[in-house]
Design a protein around this motif. Structure first.
Motif, mmCIF file in Angstrom:
data_model
loop_
_atom_site.group_PDB
_atom_site.id
_atom_site.type_symbol
_atom_site.label_atom_id
_atom_site.label_comp_id
_atom_site.label_asym_id
_atom_site.label_seq_id
_atom_site.Cartn_x
_atom_site.Cartn_y
_atom_site.Cartn_z
ATOM 1 N N SER A 183 -9.900 16.493 5.844
ATOM 2 C CA SER A 183 -9.525 15.838 7.106
ATOM 3 C C SER A 183 -9.518 16.844 8.250
ATOM 4 N N LYS A 184 -10.436 16.682 9.195
ATOM 5 C CA LYS A 184 -10.477 17.570 10.347
ATOM 6 C C LYS A 184 -9.447 17.190 11.398
ATOM 7 N N SER A 185 -8.959 15.959 11.358
ATOM 8 C CA SER A 185 -8.012 15.467 12.360
ATOM 9 C C SER A 185 -7.003 14.558 11.673
ATOM 10 N N VAL A 186 -5.934 14.264 12.396
ATOM 11 C CA VAL A 186 -4.946 13.336 11.856
ATOM 12 C C VAL A 186 -5.572 11.952 11.665
ATOM 13 N N GLU A 187 -6.484 11.570 12.532
ATOM 14 C CA GLU A 187 -7.184 10.296 12.354
ATOM 15 C C GLU A 187 -7.974 10.294 11.057
ATOM 16 N N ASP A 188 -8.631 11.407 10.735
ATOM 17 C CA ASP A 188 -9.339 11.509 9.453
ATOM 18 C C ASP A 188 -8.366 11.365 8.286
ATOM 19 N N LEU A 189 -7.204 11.996 8.416
ATOM 20 C CA LEU A 189 -6.203 11.937 7.349
ATOM 21 C C LEU A 189 -5.791 10.503 7.069
ATOM 22 N N ARG A 190 -5.729 9.686 8.106
ATOM 23 C CA ARG A 190 -5.330 8.291 7.932
ATOM 24 C C ARG A 190 -6.400 7.456 7.238
ATOM 25 N N ARG A 191 -7.594 8.032 7.057
ATOM 26 C CA ARG A 191 -8.669 7.312 6.364
ATOM 27 C C ARG A 191 -8.879 7.800 4.933
ATOM 28 N N THR A 192 -8.153 8.847 4.532
ATOM 29 C CA THR A 192 -8.349 9.397 3.194
ATOM 30 C C THR A 192 -7.576 8.586 2.151
ATOM 31 N N PRO A 193 -8.041 8.605 0.899
ATOM 32 C CA PRO A 193 -7.334 7.863 -0.149
ATOM 33 C C PRO A 193 -5.931 8.421 -0.384
ATOM 34 N N VAL A 194 -4.992 7.524 -0.635
ATOM 35 C CA VAL A 194 -3.619 7.924 -0.965
ATOM 36 C C VAL A 194 -3.098 6.945 -2.008
ATOM 37 N N ILE A 195 -2.399 7.474 -2.984
ATOM 38 C CA ILE A 195 -1.921 6.673 -4.113
ATOM 39 C C ILE A 195 -0.396 6.630 -4.094
ATOM 40 N N VAL A 196 0.175 5.446 -4.268
ATOM 41 C CA VAL A 196 1.624 5.258 -4.308
ATOM 42 C C VAL A 196 2.000 4.739 -5.690
ATOM 43 N N LEU A 197 2.926 5.424 -6.346
ATOM 44 C CA LEU A 197 3.330 5.070 -7.700
ATOM 45 C C LEU A 197 4.850 4.916 -7.794
ATOM 46 N N GLY A 198 5.340 4.762 -9.019
ATOM 47 C CA GLY A 198 6.755 4.848 -9.313
ATOM 48 C C GLY A 198 7.629 3.786 -8.676
ATOM 49 N N ARG A 199 8.885 4.177 -8.414
ATOM 50 C CA ARG A 199 9.859 3.244 -7.853
ATOM 51 C C ARG A 199 9.425 2.719 -6.494
ATOM 52 N N THR A 200 8.727 3.569 -5.735
ATOM 53 C CA THR A 200 8.265 3.143 -4.419
ATOM 54 C C THR A 200 7.295 1.975 -4.540
ATOM 55 N N LEU A 201 6.337 2.099 -5.447
ATOM 56 C CA LEU A 201 5.371 1.021 -5.662
ATOM 57 C C LEU A 201 6.066 -0.245 -6.154
ATOM 58 N N GLU A 202 7.027 -0.079 -7.062
ATOM 59 C CA GLU A 202 7.746 -1.233 -7.602
ATOM 60 C C GLU A 202 8.490 -1.969 -6.479
ATOM 61 N N TRP A 203 9.177 -1.224 -5.639
ATOM 62 C CA TRP A 203 9.896 -1.825 -4.512
ATOM 63 C C TRP A 203 8.924 -2.601 -3.616
ATOM 64 N N LEU A 204 7.816 -1.955 -3.254
ATOM 65 C CA LEU A 204 6.871 -2.553 -2.317
ATOM 66 C C LEU A 204 6.237 -3.818 -2.898
ATOM 67 N N ARG A 205 5.941 -3.795 -4.170
ATOM 68 C CA ARG A 205 5.378 -5.001 -4.802
ATOM 69 C C ARG A 205 6.368 -6.149 -4.762
ATOM 70 N N LEU A 206 7.640 -5.860 -5.028
ATOM 71 C CA LEU A 206 8.664 -6.902 -4.979
ATOM 72 C C LEU A 206 8.820 -7.461 -3.570
ATOM 73 N N ARG A 207 8.534 -6.629 -2.578
ATOM 74 C CA ARG A 207 8.670 -7.036 -1.185
ATOM 75 C C ARG A 207 7.376 -7.595 -0.603
ATOM 76 N N GLY A 208 6.309 -7.618 -1.422
ATOM 77 C CA GLY A 208 5.060 -8.213 -0.985
ATOM 78 C C GLY A 208 4.197 -7.324 -0.115
ATOM 79 N N VAL A 209 4.409 -6.012 -0.183
ATOM 80 C CA VAL A 209 3.594 -5.068 0.594
ATOM 81 C C VAL A 209 2.463 -4.566 -0.293
ATOM 82 N N ASP A 210 1.231 -4.810 0.106
ATOM 83 C CA ASP A 210 0.054 -4.442 -0.686
ATOM 84 C C ASP A 210 -0.393 -3.023 -0.324
ATOM 85 N N VAL A 211 -0.274 -2.096 -1.266
ATOM 86 C CA VAL A 211 -0.696 -0.719 -1.005
ATOM 87 C C VAL A 211 -2.018 -0.380 -1.698
#
Length: 365
Positions: free
Chosen positions: A328-356
């Motif tokens: 990522s050459k810029s913060v905008e590039d960083l916002r386009r890179t792949p990112v993975i969310v796991l664990g309790r955070t993912l579980e919470w978000l799924r229960l709340r209907g947030v698609d990551v």
């Protein structure tokens, strides 16, 4: 020393001498940036500059609201502002209620603009004050006091509920925020103070006209813990025990960031337990426009300007390294890179209907 001034002095003392971290999970350990063994850029190619609310920052960092209203706060704010000016970051002041009620304390806030003439400065008043009668005149006074570029309206219902002599008044405050946003001469930032913002609250705030939300999620400084120590010292064992019970209360920072980002279209600041440039990289990749840091910089400030600047330099280099390793050459590039969310955070978000899931499917280039 007045009651509010004395309270601010106690807050500084407790934050510097006691364990005030909430112990709650922030969610950053559940977030993984995807490493690129062939980043196809040089480290020196990476730029950290961003635009936020019409201002250019060299680093996407805001020194979060901390203090004001006491002689010790004058020294701390002076140090933080000088570092802010030199490093190209933003700064929020603590609640200006004390100076609204006692003009002799204005100097503890004015020093910020004096030491940081070019920096993005955020004024600060609280929801309980709006609910108790503060209006646009007090908001304008707070803005003019520090020649602010924006004003934060802080939301601290837990702190007020457990504070000895707290003012847990929130009835009708959303309408007051709506009135303020319609008349305020600068952008209004709705800022939590360590318990996070849910998607439902974010939608209410956007509808009320705020320009930005600072999630200030659970996982960093716990104001319930701070107030529990003060209550114990004051001999109020009921408040002390309630504060301890709610030490880790709130929506974790990463969860709050993703709930808010998925539900509103206004800028978002990620704060609450952000402790490194790597945390910042994760937050920015998840959609934060800026990140905020408070407690580590408060501790650095008592050691002087050079120590604050050293912290920011390390923070910036950690962020730069994470960006390099994701290509990522810029913060905008960083916002386009792949990112993975796991664990309790993912579980919470799924229960709340947030698609990551789309975050992991991003493609670079």
């Amino acid at each position: 020393m007045g009651r509010v001034e004395d309270r601010k002095a106690n807050h500084i003392r407790v934050c510097l001498t006691r364990d005030v971290e909430s112990g709650a999970w922030t969610g950053f350990d559940d977030v993984y940036l995807v490493h690129r063994a062939l980043p196809e850029i040089d480290l020196e190619d990476v730029g950290l500059g961003v635009e936020f609310l019409g201002h250019r920052f060299r680093i996407p960092l805001i020194i979060s609201a901390m203090t004001g209203g006491t002689s010790e706060a004058l020294k701390i704010n002076s140090v933080l502002a000088e570092a802010c000016q030199q490093m190209g970051v933003g700064m929020g002041v603590g609640s200006q209620r004390a100076a609204i009620e006692d003009r002799s304390l204005e100097r503890t806030f004015r020093v910020v603009r004096e030491r940081a003439p070019d920096a993005f400065i955020i004024a600060n008043l609280g929801c309980p004050q709006l609910a108790s009668g503060y209006g646009i005149s007090e908001v304008v006074r707070a803005v003019e006091m520090v020649e602010a570029d924006a004003i934060a309206i802080h939301m601290n219902p837990l702190q007020e509920a457990v504070q000895v002599g707290g003012e847990a008044r929130y009835r009708g405050v959303l309408d007051r925020i709506r009135e303020i946003t319609s008349e305020c001469p600068v952008p209004v930032i709705a800022k939590e103070t360590g318990c996070g913002v849910s998607m439902e609250t974010a939608r209410m705030l956007e509808e009320a006209g705020v320009s930005c939300i600072d999630v200030a999620g659970a996982g960093g400084t716990s104001w319930a813990a701070v107030e529990s120590y003060i209550a114990e010292e004051a001999g109020d064992l009921v408040k002390a025990e309630v504060g301890r019970a709610f030490r880790a209360w709130g929506v974790p920072t990463v969860v709050s960031l993703l709930e808010v980002r998925s539900s509103v279209g206004i800028p978002v600041i990620a704060s609450g337990g952000v402790r490194s440039g790597l945390d910042a990289a994760k937050a920015l990749s998840l959609g934060a426009d800026m990140v905020g840091v408070a407690l580590p910089l408060l501790k650095a400030a008592v050691e002087g300007v050079d120590r604050v600047k050293e912290y920011i330099r390390v923070f910036a280099e950690e962020l730069r390294t994470a960006m390099f390793l994701t290509g990522s050459k810029s913060v905008e590039d960083l916002r386009r890179t792949p990112v993975i969310v796991l664990g309790r955070t993912l579980e919470w978000l799924r229960l709340r209907g947030v698609d990551v899931e789309p975050l992991a499917r991003r493609r670079v280039g």
